[in-house]
Design a protein around this motif. Sequence first.
Motif, PDB file in Angstrom:
ATOM      1  N   LYS A  16      12.860  46.036  -5.910  1.00  0.00           N
ATOM      2  CA  LYS A  16      11.514  45.924  -6.472  1.00  0.00           C
ATOM      3  C   LYS A  16      10.891  44.555  -6.251  1.00  0.00           C
ATOM      4  CE  LYS A  16       9.176  46.048 -10.995  1.00  0.00           C
ATOM      5  NZ  LYS A  16       9.368  46.317 -12.440  1.00  0.00           N
ATOM      6  N   ASP A  17      11.593  43.491  -6.600  1.00  0.00           N
ATOM      7  CA  ASP A  17      11.021  42.147  -6.536  1.00  0.00           C
ATOM      8  C   ASP A  17      10.724  41.701  -5.111  1.00  0.00           C
ATOM      9  OD1 ASP A  17      11.093  41.974  -9.262  1.00  0.00           O
ATOM     10  OD2 ASP A  17      12.926  40.765  -9.354  1.00  0.00           O
ATOM     11  N   GLU A  18      11.432  42.228  -4.136  1.00  0.00           N
ATOM     12  CA  GLU A  18      11.196  41.824  -2.751  1.00  0.00           C
ATOM     13  C   GLU A  18       9.830  42.313  -2.260  1.00  0.00           C
ATOM     14  OE1 GLU A  18      14.577  43.061  -0.480  1.00  0.00           O
ATOM     15  OE2 GLU A  18      15.863  41.478  -1.305  1.00  0.00           O
ATOM     16  N   ALA A  19       9.370  43.431  -2.786  1.00  0.00           N
ATOM     17  CA  ALA A  19       8.037  43.906  -2.432  1.00  0.00           C
ATOM     18  C   ALA A  19       6.972  42.968  -2.982  1.00  0.00           C
ATOM     19  CB  ALA A  19       7.826  45.321  -2.957  1.00  0.00           C
ATOM     20  N   LEU A  20       7.133  42.563  -4.229  1.00  0.00           N
ATOM     21  CA  LEU A  20       6.156  41.671  -4.854  1.00  0.00           C
ATOM     22  C   LEU A  20       6.081  40.336  -4.118  1.00  0.00           C
ATOM     23  CD1 LEU A  20       4.203  41.367  -7.259  1.00  0.00           C
ATOM     24  CD2 LEU A  20       6.111  40.397  -8.557  1.00  0.00           C
ATOM     25  N   ASN A  21       7.213  39.863  -3.626  1.00  0.00           N
ATOM     26  CA  ASN A  21       7.266  38.553  -2.979  1.00  0.00           C
ATOM     27  C   ASN A  21       6.789  38.569  -1.529  1.00  0.00           C
ATOM     28  OD1 ASN A  21       8.359  37.474  -5.333  1.00  0.00           O
ATOM     29  ND2 ASN A  21      10.474  37.765  -4.660  1.00  0.00           N
ATOM     30  N   ASN A  22       6.772  39.724  -0.896  1.00  0.00           N
ATOM     31  CA  ASN A  22       6.482  39.781   0.537  1.00  0.00           C
ATOM     32  C   ASN A  22       5.152  40.434   0.909  1.00  0.00           C
ATOM     33  OD1 ASN A  22       8.955  38.847   2.324  1.00  0.00           O
ATOM     34  ND2 ASN A  22       9.810  39.862   0.523  1.00  0.00           N
ATOM     35  N   LEU A  23       4.603  41.254   0.031  1.00  0.00           N
ATOM     36  CA  LEU A  23       3.361  41.952   0.368  1.00  0.00           C
ATOM     37  C   LEU A  23       2.147  41.077   0.074  1.00  0.00           C
ATOM     38  CD1 LEU A  23       4.256  45.486  -1.000  1.00  0.00           C
ATOM     39  CD2 LEU A  23       3.903  44.869   1.401  1.00  0.00           C
ATOM     40  N   PRO A  24       1.252  40.921   1.052  1.00  0.00           N
ATOM     41  CA  PRO A  24       0.049  40.103   0.820  1.00  0.00           C
ATOM     42  C   PRO A  24      -0.824  40.744  -0.256  1.00  0.00           C
ATOM     43  CG  PRO A  24       0.364  40.561   3.164  1.00  0.00           C
ATOM     44  CD  PRO A  24       1.300  41.455   2.426  1.00  0.00           C
ATOM     45  N   PRO A  25      -1.151  40.026  -1.334  1.00  0.00           N
ATOM     46  CA  PRO A  25      -1.996  40.589  -2.379  1.00  0.00           C
ATOM     47  C   PRO A  25      -3.462  40.580  -1.955  1.00  0.00           C
ATOM     48  CG  PRO A  25      -1.453  38.328  -2.912  1.00  0.00           C
ATOM     49  CD  PRO A  25      -0.697  38.650  -1.655  1.00  0.00           C
ATOM     50  N   PRO A  26      -4.308  41.374  -2.605  1.00  0.00           N
ATOM     51  CA  PRO A  26      -5.721  41.436  -2.214  1.00  0.00           C
ATOM     52  C   PRO A  26      -6.482  40.145  -2.460  1.00  0.00           C
ATOM     53  CG  PRO A  26      -5.344  42.690  -4.231  1.00  0.00           C
ATOM     54  CD  PRO A  26      -3.993  42.327  -3.690  1.00  0.00           C
ATOM     55  N   PHE A  27      -5.898  39.226  -3.227  1.00  0.00           N
ATOM     56  CA  PHE A  27      -6.592  37.974  -3.540  1.00  0.00           C
ATOM     57  C   PHE A  27      -6.095  36.795  -2.711  1.00  0.00           C
ATOM     58  CE2 PHE A  27      -3.265  38.925  -6.658  1.00  0.00           C
ATOM     59  CZ  PHE A  27      -2.405  37.852  -6.456  1.00  0.00           C
ATOM     60  N   PHE A  28      -5.305  37.049  -1.654  1.00  0.00           N
ATOM     61  CA  PHE A  28      -4.823  35.910  -0.873  1.00  0.00           C
ATOM     62  C   PHE A  28      -5.921  35.346   0.025  1.00  0.00           C
ATOM     63  CE2 PHE A  28      -3.998  39.069   2.502  1.00  0.00           C
ATOM     64  CZ  PHE A  28      -4.184  38.333   3.665  1.00  0.00           C
ATOM     65  N   ALA A  69     -18.812  40.864   7.364  1.00  0.00           N
ATOM     66  CA  ALA A  69     -19.836  39.929   7.843  1.00  0.00           C
ATOM     67  C   ALA A  69     -20.999  39.801   6.870  1.00  0.00           C
ATOM     68  CB  ALA A  69     -20.339  40.376   9.216  1.00  0.00           C
ATOM     69  N   LYS A  70     -21.268  40.862   6.110  1.00  0.00           N
ATOM     70  CA  LYS A  70     -22.386  40.851   5.166  1.00  0.00           C
ATOM     71  C   LYS A  70     -21.971  40.469   3.747  1.00  0.00           C
ATOM     72  CE  LYS A  70     -25.143  44.337   7.626  1.00  0.00           C
ATOM     73  NZ  LYS A  70     -25.756  45.695   7.537  1.00  0.00           N
ATOM     74  N   GLY A  71     -20.720  40.093   3.557  1.00  0.00           N
ATOM     75  CA  GLY A  71     -20.258  39.738   2.218  1.00  0.00           C
ATOM     76  C   GLY A  71     -20.055  40.936   1.332  1.00  0.00           C
ATOM     77  N   ARG A  72     -19.718  42.075   1.929  1.00  0.00           N
ATOM     78  CA  ARG A  72     -19.574  43.306   1.163  1.00  0.00           C
ATOM     79  C   ARG A  72     -18.157  43.874   1.193  1.00  0.00           C
ATOM     80  NH1 ARG A  72     -25.217  46.473   2.829  1.00  0.00           N
ATOM     81  NH2 ARG A  72     -26.632  44.904   1.939  1.00  0.00           N
ATOM     82  N   SER A  73     -17.177  43.071   1.545  1.00  0.00           N
ATOM     83  CA  SER A  73     -15.796  43.538   1.499  1.00  0.00           C
ATOM     84  C   SER A  73     -15.306  43.508   0.055  1.00  0.00           C
ATOM     85  CB  SER A  73     -14.910  42.666   2.383  1.00  0.00           C
ATOM     86  OG  SER A  73     -14.988  41.310   1.986  1.00  0.00           O
ATOM     87  N   LEU A  74     -14.323  44.326  -0.243  1.00  0.00           N
ATOM     88  CA  LEU A  74     -13.829  44.396  -1.617  1.00  0.00           C
ATOM     89  C   LEU A  74     -12.897  43.254  -1.975  1.00  0.00           C
ATOM     90  CD1 LEU A  74     -13.058  48.202  -2.154  1.00  0.00           C
ATOM     91  CD2 LEU A  74     -15.149  46.935  -2.661  1.00  0.00           C
ATOM     92  N   PHE A  75     -12.085  42.821  -1.023  1.00  0.00           N
ATOM     93  CA  PHE A  75     -10.991  41.917  -1.345  1.00  0.00           C
ATOM     94  C   PHE A  75     -11.272  40.477  -0.941  1.00  0.00           C
ATOM     95  CE2 PHE A  75      -8.829  46.001  -0.043  1.00  0.00           C
ATOM     96  CZ  PHE A  75      -8.772  46.507  -1.333  1.00  0.00           C
ATOM     97  N   THR A  76     -10.737  39.559  -1.723  1.00  0.00           N
ATOM     98  CA  THR A  76     -10.816  38.145  -1.373  1.00  0.00           C
ATOM     99  C   THR A  76     -10.201  37.904  -0.002  1.00  0.00           C
ATOM    100  OG1 THR A  76     -10.643  37.518  -3.701  1.00  0.00           O
ATOM    101  CG2 THR A  76     -10.130  35.817  -2.071  1.00  0.00           C
ATOM    102  N   SER A  77      -9.062  38.551   0.274  1.00  0.00           N
ATOM    103  CA  SER A  77      -8.377  38.360   1.556  1.00  0.00           C
ATOM    104  C   SER A  77      -9.295  38.671   2.726  1.00  0.00           C
ATOM    105  CB  SER A  77      -7.134  39.248   1.618  1.00  0.00           C
ATOM    106  OG  SER A  77      -7.468  40.615   1.396  1.00  0.00           O
ATOM    107  N   ASP A  78     -10.076  39.739   2.620  1.00  0.00           N
ATOM    108  CA  ASP A  78     -10.972  40.122   3.705  1.00  0.00           C
ATOM    109  C   ASP A  78     -12.128  39.132   3.840  1.00  0.00           C
ATOM    110  OD1 ASP A  78      -9.268  42.239   3.718  1.00  0.00           O
ATOM    111  OD2 ASP A  78     -10.762  43.759   3.220  1.00  0.00           O
ATOM    112  N   GLN A  79     -12.703  38.762   2.702  1.00  0.00           N
ATOM    113  CA  GLN A  79     -13.883  37.903   2.758  1.00  0.00           C
ATOM    114  C   GLN A  79     -13.560  36.505   3.263  1.00  0.00           C
ATOM    115  OE1 GLN A  79     -16.808  39.546   2.201  1.00  0.00           O
ATOM    116  NE2 GLN A  79     -17.522  37.745   3.311  1.00  0.00           N
ATOM    117  N   THR A  80     -12.326  36.020   2.995  1.00  0.00           N
ATOM    118  CA  THR A  80     -11.986  34.668   3.448  1.00  0.00           C
ATOM    119  C   THR A  80     -11.802  34.579   4.955  1.00  0.00           C
ATOM    120  OG1 THR A  80      -9.647  35.126   2.911  1.00  0.00           O
ATOM    121  CG2 THR A  80     -10.954  33.923   1.269  1.00  0.00           C
TER     122      THR A  80
END
Length: 335
Positions: free
Chosen positions: A159-171, A265-276
């Motif tokens: 379980k914990d290895e998934a939390l540590n390795n998967l990129p979260p939506p706010f990265f 490109a228009k600032g309409r993505s849902l996630f921080t990761s995408d917008q950055t």
Amino acid sequence: MMHSVLFRLFFGFALPLVLRASSLQPNPSGLTVGFYQYTCPNAEAIVRDEMAKIISIVPSLAGPLLRMHFHDCFVNGCDGSVLLNSTPGSPSEKESVPNLSLRGFGTIDRVKAKLEQACPGVVSCADVLALVARDVVVLTKGPHWDVPTGRRDGRRSVKDEALNNLPPPFFDAGRNLYQFFIPKGLDAKDQVVLLGGHTLGTSHCSSFADRLYNFTGTLMPDPSLDKRYLPKLKSKCVPGDAATLVEMDPGSFRTFDASYYRHVAKGRSLFTSDQTLMNDPAARDYVQRQAAVADAGTYPAEFFADFAASMVKMGNMQVLTGAQGEVRRHCAFVN
């Protein structure tokens, strides 16, 4: 900034528009296109036919099944570990927060059962995930690529290895590139291309609610969000809403295309990761180039070729081959 330099290094070229994905990346020993041609010659046809039936009935599964392959590969490589059930005292990856919203396990079981009928104990669950990911992209009008096969299944899922390795939506796509992608052999170009997989599917409000109501603890919205799009998202996602699903690529979330980049490109993505992605000149250039293709309604040849190449590259990560691991007879349990 160092990450800006790295983006430019990897984005300083564009791949030719027409390429066979299997020729783009060297494959690990034992992983080859057509691995089952003698042991289970109809394996890929069985997967393709079964997926065509399933997606015709439940098209909303395409995005989750593509995502499942990502979530498998990013945790100790592409070994089918995301499919394993927990055992007493040992919770599996399925129970990790990033995987609680995964859907489609029954689909994988159904495809695996068909393969077991035809060729018992031959085709691994890890290969099923890779083939299903390719087929759902093709079935939603995306690119086809040759999938190198021959993966073996792992016997552990933590379980914990998934939390540590998967990129979260706010990265942050620039700063966290070194945390989630570079150590796995994926570069800055792979990151922006693989994030393009968000053209398929939906997300729960809880994955991006902070951008609407409390960005970085400010009690204010993310200033990078399009001001006209923000009220639309707020009308769908009230504070505390963990159940509502929102399209990641509004208007074509069941079609694999380049329109996701238009929203970024228009600032309409849902996630921080995408917008950055828009914070780095080289990544921004790629996003804007694909957005222009989407706006023009032309065939996204560059993105499709890039996505195929990056999927093959990702699918090669830390694979088990030869005598390593096993071929599970049921994907949720070790033999």
